[in-house]
Design a protein around this motif. Structure first.
Motif, mmCIF file in Angstrom:
data_model
loop_
_atom_site.group_PDB
_atom_site.id
_atom_site.type_symbol
_atom_site.label_atom_id
_atom_site.label_comp_id
_atom_site.label_asym_id
_atom_site.label_seq_id
_atom_site.Cartn_x
_atom_site.Cartn_y
_atom_site.Cartn_z
ATOM 1 N N ILE A 200 0.838 -1.198 0.000
ATOM 2 C CA ILE A 200 0.000 0.000 0.000
ATOM 3 C C ILE A 200 0.877 1.254 0.000
ATOM 4 O O ILE A 200 1.663 1.468 0.922
ATOM 5 C CB ILE A 200 -0.902 0.026 1.246
ATOM 6 N N HIS A 202 1.768 4.964 0.778
ATOM 7 C CA HIS A 202 1.264 5.787 1.881
ATOM 8 C C HIS A 202 2.209 6.949 2.128
ATOM 9 O O HIS A 202 3.430 6.808 2.018
ATOM 10 C CB HIS A 202 1.148 4.929 3.154
ATOM 11 N N THR A 204 3.484 9.427 5.000
ATOM 12 C CA THR A 204 3.495 9.530 6.452
ATOM 13 C C THR A 204 2.987 10.888 6.906
ATOM 14 O O THR A 204 3.181 11.899 6.229
ATOM 15 C CB THR A 204 4.908 9.303 7.002
ATOM 16 N N GLN A 210 6.881 9.488 1.176
ATOM 17 C CA GLN A 210 6.234 8.389 0.481
ATOM 18 C C GLN A 210 6.862 7.058 0.893
ATOM 19 O O GLN A 210 8.071 6.877 0.795
ATOM 20 C CB GLN A 210 6.372 8.561 -1.038
ATOM 21 N N ASN A 212 5.979 2.550 1.204
ATOM 22 C CA ASN A 212 5.096 1.432 0.885
ATOM 23 C C ASN A 212 4.919 0.606 2.147
ATOM 24 O O ASN A 212 5.898 0.201 2.770
ATOM 25 C CB ASN A 212 5.683 0.567 -0.231
ATOM 26 N N PRO A 245 -3.433 1.752 7.107
ATOM 27 C CA PRO A 245 -3.880 3.075 7.580
ATOM 28 C C PRO A 245 -5.401 3.166 7.622
ATOM 29 O O PRO A 245 -6.103 2.566 6.790
ATOM 30 C CB PRO A 245 -3.284 4.032 6.528
ATOM 31 N N ASN A 248 -7.348 3.964 4.523
ATOM 32 C CA ASN A 248 -7.303 2.882 3.538
ATOM 33 C C ASN A 248 -8.198 1.715 3.931
ATOM 34 O O ASN A 248 -8.650 0.956 3.063
ATOM 35 C CB ASN A 248 -5.868 2.390 3.343
#
Length: 411
Positions: A200, A202, A204, A210, A212, A245, A248
């Motif tokens: 996924i 993401h 932070t 960025q 994963n 998250p 998500n």
């Protein structure tokens, strides 16, 4: 290229670990006999197999495997990693792999090479030779223990087997036997799913970087983790999907179906009020305060105060969480204490771990009720991810479970 974060289910919980790599925890295995096919000899406990499994899994994601070369790191860990998870066995098999040209090795110095960084672990990397010789090898997840106990330093410790631990283990194993049939995914753009992980993308929250996030999805199951060297503290349920998250999780699917996530609103404060003999109505919003107070700050402050062991501890925790002045943090703590005088015995009295024990019992009750009705469910502490069509029935189970502990409905 984005950085990758691994949210493995059975992460090695060691406060000294600071590497950005996969920690060797013996949560993965491969087919018996593979080490011999590589010209290596495994011991009867599968130490070599599990190290190779960890190396191959990490290599797929461009990661190394971190491990400790300190004897004390393995003390009391055999229950959680199996009989092969010992200092002597692991260091011996690592050296054999190094000599055979199957791994690159870096041994951490006694003192951290970076100022202010301590506890950096040694690492091993799979060489191209290992990856090539193990093509198409199936890696499976294993769970040596589903009842965990952490000590006062938050590290896992050994415990003696009793009727209680045996009963709790049987309960979790029965749940896992049903839960392992659940197939979950995240249906959103950019998400990839390989043979073992959902990847996924993401950003932070704090540094807007960025990354994963890698979530293992095969054979989902839970573990129950207690703390403070006591089976009366903590006891919450943990599973890999909890690393997804929150935003998500709204796009999760279970067995191909869209999901809902009903939850207990303000669970710990409402539990505290109920145990204090002042149960709140299900629709009462405990965080609804007047305009003079930031509701988000008030919410954080109340939750922190319930979990803190002393007023000063609570104030400093509020200050850190909100990045605010000490004066403002103290004002929030005082406001929380005054407005919630009915639960005075729960404010800054270190009651959070006791409430966790209760909320975990409620969660177990909900899960078992859902399973009896054939509802696939993935718990997230105070919420439950279920197929959207099962949300109404799940809420009924949540209300019934809540009423066993608090004399009012939760919704």
């Amino acid at each position: 290229m984005s950085e990758q974060i691994t949210n493995e289910f059975d992460l090695f919980e060691d406060n000294d670990y600071l590497n950005d790599d996969c920690m060797l925890d013996f949560s993965l295995d491969i087919i018996p006999g593979l080490p011999e096919q590589l010209g290596l000899k495994d011991n009867q406990h599968g130490t070599m197999r599990m190290i190779v499994a960890a190396l191959l899994d990490a290599a797929e994601r461009g990661k190394a495997v971190a491990y400790s070369r300190r004897k004390t790191s393995y003390s009391g860990k055999r229950r959680y990693g199996g009989r092969g998870f010992t200092y002597a066995k692991i260091l011996k098999e690592v050296q054999i792999l190094v000599d055979a040209g199957y791994v690159y090795s870096w041994i951490a110095p006694a003192c951290s090479p970076k100022e202010g960084r301590q506890g950096v672990q040694s690492t091993i990397y799979a060489t191209p030779k290992l990856v090539k010789d193990c093509q198409n090898v199936k890696i499976v997840s294993v769970q040596h223990e589903c009842i965990w106990l952490n000590g006062l330093t938050k590290k896992r410790i050994h415990y003696e087997e009793t009727e209680l631990t045996s009963a709790m283990r049987s309960e979790i194993q029965e749940i896992n036997s049903i839960m392992s049939t659940v197939d979950f995914n995240v249906a959103m753009d950019g998400v990839e799913r390989n043979d073992r992980h959902i990847i996924i993308p993401h950003v932070t929250d704090k540094v807007h970087k960025q990354v994963n996030i890698s979530i293992p999805y095969r054979n989902p199951r839970i573990r129950r983790t207690f703390c403070r060297e006591s089976f009366e503290c903590g006891g919450r349920l943990y599973g890999p999907w909890q690393g997804i998250p929150k935003d998500n999780r709204k796009r999760m699917t279970i067995n191909g179906e869209p999901t809902a996530e009903p939850d207990f609103k303000s669970m710990h404060p409402k539990l505290a009020y109920g145990m204090a003999g002042c149960p709140l109505k299900g629709d009462f919003d405990i965080y609804d305060v007047d305009e003079s107070i930031n509701p988000k700050h008030y919410k954080y402050s109340l939750l922190i105060a319930i979990n803190a062991g002393h007023p000063c501890e609570a104030i400093h925790a509020i200050q850190k969480k909100l990045s605010c002045t000490f004066k403002y943090a103290r004002q929030l703590y005082v406001e929380v204490s005054i407005r919630n005088w009915q639960i005075e015995k729960f404010i800054a009295k270190d009651k959070g771990v006791e409430l966790q024990k209760i909320d975990s019992e409620i969660a177990l009750d909900v899960i078992k009720a859902c399973h009896r009705d054939g509802i696939p469910v993935l718990p997230v502490h105070d919420s439950f991810i279920v197929p959207e069509r099962c949300e109404k029935e799940t809420k009924k189970h949540m209300n019934r479970a809540w009423s066993k502990f608090v004399d009012t409905d939760s919704f």
